[in-house]
Each structure stands twice: as C-alpha cells, then as structure tokens.
Design an enzyme around this catalytic site. Structure first.
Site, PDB file in Angstrom:
ATOM      1  N   HIS A 145       0.845  -1.204   0.000  1.00 31.29           N
ATOM      2  CA  HIS A 145       0.000   0.000   0.000  1.00 31.29           C
ATOM      3  C   HIS A 145       0.879   1.253   0.000  1.00 31.29           C
ATOM      4  CE1 HIS A 145      -3.664   2.337   1.177  1.00 31.29           C
ATOM      5  NE2 HIS A 145      -2.734   3.144   1.671  1.00 31.29           N
ATOM      6  N   GLU A 146       1.888   1.269   0.845  1.00 28.27           N
ATOM      7  CA  GLU A 146       2.776   2.434   0.911  1.00 28.27           C
ATOM      8  C   GLU A 146       3.609   2.564  -0.366  1.00 28.27           C
ATOM      9  OE1 GLU A 146       2.278   4.561   3.201  1.00 28.27           O
ATOM     10  OE2 GLU A 146       0.880   3.208   4.208  1.00 28.27           O
ATOM     11  N   HIS A 149       1.751   4.474  -2.921  1.00 27.39           N
ATOM     12  CA  HIS A 149       1.872   5.931  -2.826  1.00 27.39           C
ATOM     13  C   HIS A 149       3.117   6.414  -3.573  1.00 27.39           C
ATOM     14  CE1 HIS A 149      -1.446   6.889  -0.221  1.00 27.39           C
ATOM     15  NE2 HIS A 149      -1.052   6.059   0.731  1.00 27.39           N
ATOM     16  N   GLU A 194      -5.988   6.674  -1.432  1.00 30.94           N
ATOM     17  CA  GLU A 194      -5.962   5.478  -0.594  1.00 30.94           C
ATOM     18  C   GLU A 194      -6.581   4.289  -1.333  1.00 30.94           C
ATOM     19  OE1 GLU A 194      -4.440   5.179   2.354  1.00 30.94           O
ATOM     20  OE2 GLU A 194      -3.775   7.241   2.033  1.00 30.94           O
TER      21      GLU A 194
END
Length: 275
Positions: A145-146, A149, A194
């Site tokens: 997930h990070e 980004h 997100e």
C-alpha cells in the site's frame, strides 16, 4: 441479526510482475478513477511540480531522512530480514525500481506512512504496534500500500495541492471561499489515493481477503483476538453500510481516508472486475 457472508474475491497464486506481464506496470493501470482525474488536473500546473521537486521538497526530505536514521531501525538483509524480503518482493511485483528504505519505529498506534517528493530518499515508516497486529502476509500488503503511494507519486501531488490551496487563501475577495473548496477537493483526492493504494496491495497479495483483513484490523483489531476476526463478515458489514451510507456522505468528505467499509467495498468490486 445474522448475515450471509460471501467469500471476498478469488485468491490467486503469488506471482511476480514479470510472470504477470507487469514488467512495465504503470500507475495508470491500477489508479482509482477519482485519483486519475485529480492527478491530471494538477499535472496542468507543471511549474508547481517543478518547484516542489527542486525546492522545498529536498529540504523536507532531508530533515525526515535524518529523523528516521537517528530514531528508527532501518530494515535490511541483516536487520529484520523477513520484512526486507517482503519489501523486495512487493517492489518486484509493482515494478518499482527505485531504492526504498523501511524504518521501524516504536509506537503503540498501529500505522505506516511514506513520503517522497523528489524521489531521492523515498522511505516507509512502520510502527512496532502494526507489526504485532498483522500476519506476515498482511504486513506485506501494508508495505505494498505504501509502495503504491510512491509509485503514484502521491507525496508530491499532495504537497502541490496544499501549496495551491494556501496560495488561494491569500487572494482577496473570493480567495477564502476558493481555498475552502480546494481543501475539500484535496480531502476527496486523499481518499481516492488510498483506494488506488489498496489496489496496489491487492496486486501484491493476490488475495482480497488479506487486504480486507488489514483494513478490518486497523478499524477494530487487536493482537489478542486477531484470530477471531472474519474478513468475509466485515465485507458483509460493508455491503450493509452501502444501503445506509447517504446519511454519512457529507461528514465523510472531510476525512483523510475513506471509511473502512467503503475501502472494503471498492476493493472487492475491483478484485472481481475484468480490470
């Protein structure tokens, strides 16, 4: 009241980006549509992007780099190697070919975050409480997930958006109103960003239940009863909320993250789609 639970998506065999034909995976292939729209709008303001990359971005990144280096444990082949191997595999699947440092910090609040405005010192910080709460597969989903980004350069564009909003607030007359409108737009974009990164988690884990479990644990989980939590039941909860969500739609607009049940519903829909 009992709810009939349906399995979350379909679990797929773990594979790397080359085997899946993703050796040139682009952010546009997994961005959420709202994220794409907001990013394209900001790309039209290219001079702001240049200033952030070349100007204050470097100062901020250097300061945070020193803080992580002095107050965190840097993950590597000889330091927390299981986490390091999860990072390496996730980067390969997402075709992210830049160096990324991971730091573990002592913190009782389960959380992880990342930032990179120039791309020279990208990093991920993971709180110790998050590691205790997650299984190894779930922790890798958090890392993915990070990485999402970083892949989408969200740190850069959020900074650009904030600069524009602050500038608008200084304008006479309608400046304040314009700033408030843009602030709400930034919040909506933060939420859509997100959702994009939840998709990055799914690409790495290849199992929607893993990502749903991450969101569920961050919503109301504890290491002491993690084994009793049911991702399928949480998805049923998300589907129930979908029928009642209109009442909370206005309040939810000012949150930096989408509501957990919204994230679960969006992830489930995408996991079942041809895309």
């Amino acid at each position: 009241m009992q709810y009939k639970t349906e399995p979350v998506g379909n679990s797929l065999p773990k594979a790397d980006s080359a085997k899946l034909g993703w050796s040139k995976l682009e952010p546009s292939q997994f961005r959420h549509p709202y994220d794409t729209q907001a990013t394209e709008a900001l790309r039209r303001l290219f001079p702001f992007e240049f200033l952030v990359r070349q100007g204050m971005g470097g100062v901020i990144e250097q300061a945070i780099f020193l803080d992580n280096l002095s107050s965190g444990v840097r993950v590597g082949p000889n330091q927390l190697p299981k986490i390091y191997n999860s990072l390496v595999e996730a980067k390969r699947i997402l075709a992210l070919d830049i160096p990324v440092d991971v730091y573990v910090k002592q913190n009782p609040v389960p959380n992880a975050y990342t930032m990179a405005m120039q791309g020279k010192k990208p990093f991920i910080v993971i709180h110790s409480a998050l590691i205790e709460l997650m299984s190894p597969q779930e922790l890798q989903a958090v890392i993915a997930h990070e990485l999402g980004h970083l892949k989408c350069e969200h740190g850069l564009w959020i900074t650009v958006a904030n600069i524009i909003t602050n500038f608008a607030a200084q304008l006479p007359g309608l400046g304040r109103v314009l700033s408030e409108v843009m602030s709400m737009s930034i919040m909506r974009w933060l939420q859509s960003a997100e959702l994009s990164c939840d998709r990055a988690s799914l690409l790495v884990s290849q199992d929607p239940r893993v990502v749903v479990s991450v969101i569920m644990k961050l919503t109301g989980g504890s290491a002491s009863f993690a084994g009793e939590l049911n991702p399928d039941a949480f998805l049923s909860q998300a589907r129930e909320f979908e029928k009642e969500r209109q009442m909370m739609s206005n309040a939810a607009q000012m949150l930096t993250h989408p509501l957990p049940v919204t994230r679960v519903r969006e992830l489930d829909a995408w996991s079942r789609s041809a895309e």
